[in-house]
Design an enzyme around this catalytic site. Structure first.
Site, mmCIF file in Angstrom:
data_model
loop_
_atom_site.group_PDB
_atom_site.id
_atom_site.type_symbol
_atom_site.label_atom_id
_atom_site.label_comp_id
_atom_site.label_asym_id
_atom_site.label_seq_id
_atom_site.Cartn_x
_atom_site.Cartn_y
_atom_site.Cartn_z
ATOM 1 N N ARG A 193 0.841 -1.203 0.000
ATOM 2 C CA ARG A 193 0.000 0.000 0.000
ATOM 3 C C ARG A 193 0.875 1.252 0.000
ATOM 4 N NH1 ARG A 193 -1.200 1.569 4.685
ATOM 5 N NH2 ARG A 193 -1.888 -0.463 5.443
ATOM 6 N N TYR A 222 -17.861 17.725 -12.971
ATOM 7 C CA TYR A 222 -18.093 16.295 -13.206
ATOM 8 C C TYR A 222 -19.107 15.766 -12.181
ATOM 9 C CZ TYR A 222 -17.202 11.290 -13.411
ATOM 10 O OH TYR A 222 -17.356 9.938 -13.509
ATOM 11 N N ASP A 274 -8.864 19.780 -12.716
ATOM 12 C CA ASP A 274 -9.127 18.430 -13.196
ATOM 13 C C ASP A 274 -8.894 18.494 -14.703
ATOM 14 O OD1 ASP A 274 -10.264 16.129 -14.270
ATOM 15 O OD2 ASP A 274 -11.819 16.011 -12.746
ATOM 16 N N LYS A 308 -9.543 7.781 -18.699
ATOM 17 C CA LYS A 308 -9.908 8.430 -19.957
ATOM 18 C C LYS A 308 -8.705 8.461 -20.918
ATOM 19 C CE LYS A 308 -13.572 8.867 -17.426
ATOM 20 N NZ LYS A 308 -13.921 10.070 -16.693
HETATM 21 C C1 LIG Z 1 -14.339 10.324 -15.338
HETATM 22 C C2 LIG Z 1 -13.987 11.583 -14.673
HETATM 23 C C3 LIG Z 1 -13.686 11.630 -13.313
HETATM 24 C C4 LIG Z 1 -13.765 10.412 -12.424
HETATM 25 O O1 LIG Z 1 -12.886 9.434 -12.767
HETATM 26 P P1 LIG Z 1 -13.129 7.876 -12.483
HETATM 27 O O2 LIG Z 1 -11.885 7.253 -12.957
HETATM 28 O O3 LIG Z 1 -14.350 7.477 -13.222
HETATM 29 O O4 LIG Z 1 -13.344 7.745 -10.999
HETATM 30 C C5 LIG Z 1 -13.325 12.847 -12.764
HETATM 31 N N1 LIG Z 1 -13.289 13.965 -13.516
HETATM 32 C C6 LIG Z 1 -13.599 13.966 -14.813
HETATM 33 C C7 LIG Z 1 -13.537 15.244 -15.571
HETATM 34 C C8 LIG Z 1 -13.958 12.782 -15.450
HETATM 35 O O5 LIG Z 1 -14.271 12.790 -16.742
#
Ligand SMILES: *Cc1c(COP(=O)(O)O)cnc(C)c1O
Length: 392
Positions: free
Chosen positions: A46, A98, A170, A195
Site C-alpha cells: 500500500r 463532473y 481536473d 480516460k
Molecule cells: C471520469 C472523470 C472523473 C472520475 O474518474 P473515475 O476514474 O471514473 O473515478 C473525474 N473527472 C472527470 C472530468 C472525469 O471525466
C-alpha cells in the site's frame, strides 16, 4: 531539447536489473527486509510499489509537476485532495463540474462541514463574490463536462493566490497533451486515468499531480493513510496507454473538429458545444490555453429538445457505442441527463446548460469520415422510424 513525444517515450524507464524495455509488474504485497526497517526503499504494497512509482514519475513529468500519486479511480484521486481540508473550509467549484465530483462534494464532504460554492467560472471575476480567507481550494475543470465550457486558468489562479487559496485543475478532458495547468499557475492537477491517459477503456485509475514538496508530502500521507492506491497491473496498463497518448489525442482532436463542423450543418441539431468552433464563447481562450488542441469530446442538443429524441439518437449509432466514459480509442456516445449526470438534480442540470436532449460524443481513433457517416445514418434511421409511426 528533444520533442515532447520523444521525451515522453524515453521517460518510461528501462529496468536496471534485467534490461527489460517494458516496466516490470511487481505483483507483491510486501518486501523482504534485511533487518527491521532496513529495506531497499520498499516496505509494504500500500505504501509503495516500483511499478506504481514508475507510473507516478512518468505522469509527474508529463504534467511538468514535481510528483504524482496513483489512485484506484479518478474519484479516489479527487477524494484524496479533499482530505487535505478540515471542517469550516470552503471550496469554490466550477458549476458544470463532473457529476461524480458533485456527488462526492455535496453528499459526503458537506456532511463534514465543508462548504462548496458552485460558480460559473467562465467569467473569472465571478469567483470574487465567493472568495474569502475560508476558501482553501478553487476547483476547475476546463473544458468542462459535458458542455465544454472554458475557464481562464491563469486569471483565476492569480485571483485565488491573492487570497491564499490553491487552484486544482481536473485536466481529464484536455489531457496533458493539450493543456498543462502548472504552466498556467495551478497548484494541483487531477486526472481520471480511465480516460485519455489509459486510452483504451480497459481500466479505471486516477492521478493527483503536485508541484511543491509540501503538497507531495500531504498527498503521499493521505494515499498511504486512506489506501485507495492503484494496483500494479493497472499501473502497467496506464504506462502502456501513456506511451501513445500524444498520437491518440492529436488524432482525436483533429477528428472531433471535423465531426463538430459536420454536426453544425445537420438540420436536427440545435447547438454544438466544441471549443474548437469559432462559435464557442471562449474559442480564443481555448486556442491559447490548449495549444490549439480542443479535445475529443463534443456535445450537442437537438431541435426536438426531449429525452426521447436523444435516446432515439444514442441507440441508433453503430460506431459510437452507447457507454459512459470518454477518451478511449473507440468512439462513445452518451446521454448525460440519464447517464453521467443523473445524480445532479434536473433544475441544477438545466441551469448549467445540460438540456434534456444533450448528447455527448467522445471521438476515438476511427476515421472522421466513418464517424460522420455513422451520425448521418443514425439521423436517417430516426427519420424513417418517424415516417413509419405517422403512417401507422
Ligand atoms: C471520469 C472523470 C472523473 C472520475 O474518474 P473515475 O476514474 O471514473 O473515478 C473525474 N473527472 C472527470 C472530468 C472525469 O471525466
Amino acid at each position: 531539447m528533444p520533442h515532447k513525444t520523444t521525451n515522453l517515450i524515453h521517460s518510461v524507464p528501462v529496468d536496471e536489473l534485467t534490461g527489460s524495455i517494458s516496466v516490470p509488474i511487481y505483483q507483491t504485497a510486501t518486501y523482504v527486509q534485511e533487518a527491521p526497517g532496513v529495506n531497499k526503499g520498499f516496505d509494504y504494497g500500500r505504501s509503495n510499489n516500483p511499478t506504481r512509482l514508475a507510473l507516478e514519475n512518468i505522469v509527474a513529468k508529463l504534467e511538468g509537476g514535481s510528483a504524482a500519486f496513483a489512485f484506484a479511480t479518478g474519484l479516489a484521486a479527487i477524494d484524496a485532495v479533499l482530505k487535505t481540508l478540515k471542517t469550516g473550509d470552503e471550496i469554490i467549484a466550477v458549476d458544470d463540474i463532473y457529476g461524480g465530483a458533485y456527488r462526492l462534494f455535496t453528499h459526503i464532504y458537506e456532511k463534514f462541514g465543508i462548504t462548496i460554492h458552485y460558480v460559473d467560472t467562465t467569467d473569472a471575476d465571478n469567483i470574487r463574490d465567493y472568495i474569502s480567507s475560508k476558501t482553501k481550494l478553487v476547483w476547475l475543470e476546463s473544458p468542462t463536462n459535458p458542455t465544454l465550457k472554458i475557464s481562464d486558468i491563469k486569471k483565476i489562479t492569480s485571483i485565488a493566490h491573492a487570497k491564499g487559496a490553491l487552484v486544482v485543475v481536473d485536466n481529464t478532458f484536455a489531457s496533458p497533451v493539450a493543456q498543462q495547468p502548472f504552466k498556467l499557475g495551478a497548484d494541483i492537477v487531477i486526472h481520471s486515468g480511465t480516460k485519455y491517459l489509459g486510452g483504451h477503456s480497459d481500466l479505471v485509475a486516477g492521478l493527483v499531480v503536485v508541484n511543491t514538496p509540501e503538497l507531495a508530502e500531504q498527498i503521499k500521507f493521505i494515499q498511504n493513510a486512506s489506501g485507495g492506491i492503484l494496483g500494479p497491473q493497472d499501473c502497467w496498463l496506464v504506462i502502456r496507454g501513456i506511451e501513445t497518448v500524444t498520437l491518440r489525442v492529436e488524432r482525436q482532436c483533429k477528428t472531433a473538429l471535423q465531426v463538430a463542423e459536420f454536426l453544425q450543418s445537420c438540420e436536427e441539431v440545435e447547438n454544438v458545444y466544441y471549443p474548437g468552433l469559432p462559435s464557442h464563447k471562449n474559442h480564443a481562450l481555448a486556442r491559447e490555453q490548449q495549444n490549439g488542441l480542443f479535445g475529443g469530446v463534443i456535445s450537442f442538443s437537438l431541435k426536438e429538445d426531449t429525452e426521447e429524441a436523444a435516446i432515439a439518437f444514442v441507440t441508433s449509432t453503430q460506431y459510437f457505442k452507447l457507454a459512459e466514459s470518454l477518451g478511449g480509442v473507440k468512439s462513445l456516445v452518451c446521454h448525460p441527463a440519464q447517464m453521467t449526470h443523473k445524480s445532479i438534480p434536473q433544475e441544477k442540470r438545466l441551469q448549467s446548460g445540460i438540456a434534456n436532449s444533450l448528447i455527448r460524443l467522445s471521438c476515438g481513433i476511427e476515421e472522421a469520415e466513418d464517424l460522420i457517416a455513422d451520425i448521418t445514418q443514425a439521423f436517417e434511421k430516426i427519420r424513417k422510424q418517424e415516417t413509419i409511426e405517422v403512417f401507422n
